[in-house]
Design a protein around this motif. Structure first.
Motif, PDB file in Angstrom:
ATOM      1  N   MET A  47       0.825  -1.216   0.000  1.00  0.00           N
ATOM      2  CA  MET A  47       0.000   0.000   0.000  1.00  0.00           C
ATOM      3  C   MET A  47       0.855   1.260   0.000  1.00  0.00           C
ATOM      4  N   TYR A  59      -7.022   3.023   4.780  1.00  0.00           N
ATOM      5  CA  TYR A  59      -7.170   1.875   3.887  1.00  0.00           C
ATOM      6  C   TYR A  59      -6.608   0.619   4.535  1.00  0.00           C
ATOM      7  N   PHE A  63      -8.628  -2.739   5.239  1.00  0.00           N
ATOM      8  CA  PHE A  63      -8.187  -3.926   4.499  1.00  0.00           C
ATOM      9  C   PHE A  63      -7.925  -5.091   5.448  1.00  0.00           C
ATOM     10  N   GLN A  84     -11.947  -3.033  -1.686  1.00  0.00           N
ATOM     11  CA  GLN A  84     -11.235  -2.442  -0.553  1.00  0.00           C
ATOM     12  C   GLN A  84     -10.194  -1.432  -1.016  1.00  0.00           C
ATOM     13  N   TRP A  85      -9.700  -1.610  -2.230  1.00  0.00           N
ATOM     14  CA  TRP A  85      -8.632  -0.760  -2.751  1.00  0.00           C
ATOM     15  C   TRP A  85      -9.188   0.511  -3.392  1.00  0.00           C
ATOM     16  N   LEU A  88      -7.501   4.141  -3.638  1.00  0.00           N
ATOM     17  CA  LEU A  88      -6.087   4.141  -3.274  1.00  0.00           C
ATOM     18  C   LEU A  88      -5.179   4.288  -4.485  1.00  0.00           C
ATOM     19  N   TYR A  91      -3.924   0.240  -9.092  1.00  0.00           N
ATOM     20  CA  TYR A  91      -4.684  -0.965  -8.782  1.00  0.00           C
ATOM     21  C   TYR A  91      -3.957  -2.247  -9.148  1.00  0.00           C
ATOM     22  N   ALA A  94      -3.104  -4.120  -6.102  1.00  0.00           N
ATOM     23  CA  ALA A  94      -4.124  -4.993  -5.516  1.00  0.00           C
ATOM     24  C   ALA A  94      -4.215  -6.311  -6.279  1.00  0.00           C
TER      25      ALA A  94
END
Length: 357
Positions: A47, A59, A63, A84-85, A88, A91, A94
């Motif tokens: 992250m 986040y 998460f 959940q991402w 943020l 991607y 993720a």
DNA sequence: GATTCGTGGCG
DNA sequence: TCGCCAAGAAT
């Protein structure tokens, strides 16, 4: 005018100063610093790639509540992970995280590797991230080289050139390796990152509070911000797209899944207006909005414009799955305010929020 | 080796 | 308003 050291600081002096500074001024209560397991620190490090701590913290909490263990992450669907991402960014992180979790579950007995090479074989984990995980969880003497370390070392040792150049980066890796102590690696790693994030900042370095200032060559030069050298100028291509908000009589909004790779890969967005098509030409029955990303970044700032769209021609293009045989983008009607089918890009999420209210 | 990939914050 | 930057890695 600061005193002018003529020689670069010695690695052991630098590590000692950083460790002493960290005990008093470092960050000690970040969420991933308590109960340090490979899984928790791994998620945090992914992250934190290109993302600031303050952004990551909420986040990260959500998460880990959703996926408390590697097994729970591996067993989850990619859509659940992307959800959940949402917001943020980047991607692919993720997608790689989820893929790596399944690789570990299916091929490594559910245990994350405890060595550098093993970790680096997992998608999304490079040399720096692998080093950070091992240093923080197992206290192993592996150097890291993130933006903070690059900046601190480039200034301390006045390393010329843009760190994006392989030769400059190689030199910084050498310095990071030389400065990383054999013991107290977790504290040292946290220390140099904290210094870069809170004192040796990119624009306004607080040299007056820096434990390395007495022997920092950049500080001695009088222009600490001259290092590291800025990225060479480049002309970014401007892209302009129009996204359509198509609503049916029940107020549902049509979402379309992006291709699995590339920007917003795997996420659900508003359908793209075909190139060269003028949304206004399709005005007739349904109220719709068009998002027109502006000049900034890949697809970010947008203005909202009301259009009245004629739906049928669009459906011919956007709903090719009808009948079940033709290939085409995955489509879904979404009720604003309800749980989305998967991840949403931040601008799309914001727009849907305004439709709810 | 150069590009791509999100988003938010900053001066 | 604009350009740059941030706990990088993959292509």
């Amino acid at each position: 005018m600061p005193a002018r050291p003529e020689t670069a600081p010695e690695p052991r002096w630098l590590a000692r100063r950083l460790l002493a500074w960290h005990a008093r001024h470092g960050r000690h209560d970040l969420p991933w610093q308590k109960n340090r397991t490979l899984y928790r620190v791994w998620v945090a490090e992914i992250m934190l790639q290109q993302t600031q701590v303050a952004t990551v913290i909420p986040y990260y909490r959500r998460f880990l509540r959703a996926f408390p263990s590697l097994r729970r992450l591996a067993d989850a669907s990619l859509d659940a992970v992307l959800e959940q991402w949402t917001g943020l960014g980047y991607y692919a992180r993720a997608r790689n995280l989820h893929r790596a979790a399944r690789l570990v579950r299916d091929g490594l007995g559910g245990r994350l590797p405890r060595d550098l090479d093993g970790l680096m074989k997992l998608p999304g984990i490079g040399r720096s991230t692998a080093g950070a995980i091992l240093a923080q969880v197992l206290d192993r003497p592996h150097p890291i080289l993130d933006g903070n370390v690059k900046r601190v070392l480039a200034r301390c040792f006045t390393v010329d050139g843009w760190p994006g150049e392989p030769a400059v980066e190689a030199r910084l890796w050498e310095l990071s390796t030389a400065c990383t102590p054999a013991t107290r690696c977790a504290d040292y790693t946290q220390a140099i990152m904290d210094l870069g994030a809170t004192v040796c900042t990119s624009r306004n370095p607080a040299c007056g509070r820096c434990p390395l200032a007495p022997r920092c060559l950049a500080r001695a030069s009088g222009e600490p911000t001259a290092w590291p050298a800025p990225r060479p100028g480049r002309t970014r291509p401007r892209r302009r797209h129009t996204l359509l908000v198509l609503r049916d009589a029940r107020g549902r909004v049509l979402l379309q899944r992006r291709p699995p790779a590339g920007i917003w890969g795997g996420l659900w967005t508003l359908p793209l207006c075909p190139d060269r098509a003028d949304p206004a030409r399709w005005c007739r029955d349904e109220l719709a909005l068009a998002i027109r990303p502006g000049r900034r970044g890949p697809l970010i700032r947008h203005e909202l414009t009301h259009f009245r769209l004629e739906l049928e021609p669009l459906y011919a293009e956007l709903a090719p799955n009808r009948g079940g045989t033709r290939e085409g983008p995955e489509l879904r009607w979404h009720v604003p305010g309800s749980r989305p089918p998967g991840g949403l890009p931040a601008p799309v999420r914001r727009l849907l929020d305004t439709l709810t209210a």
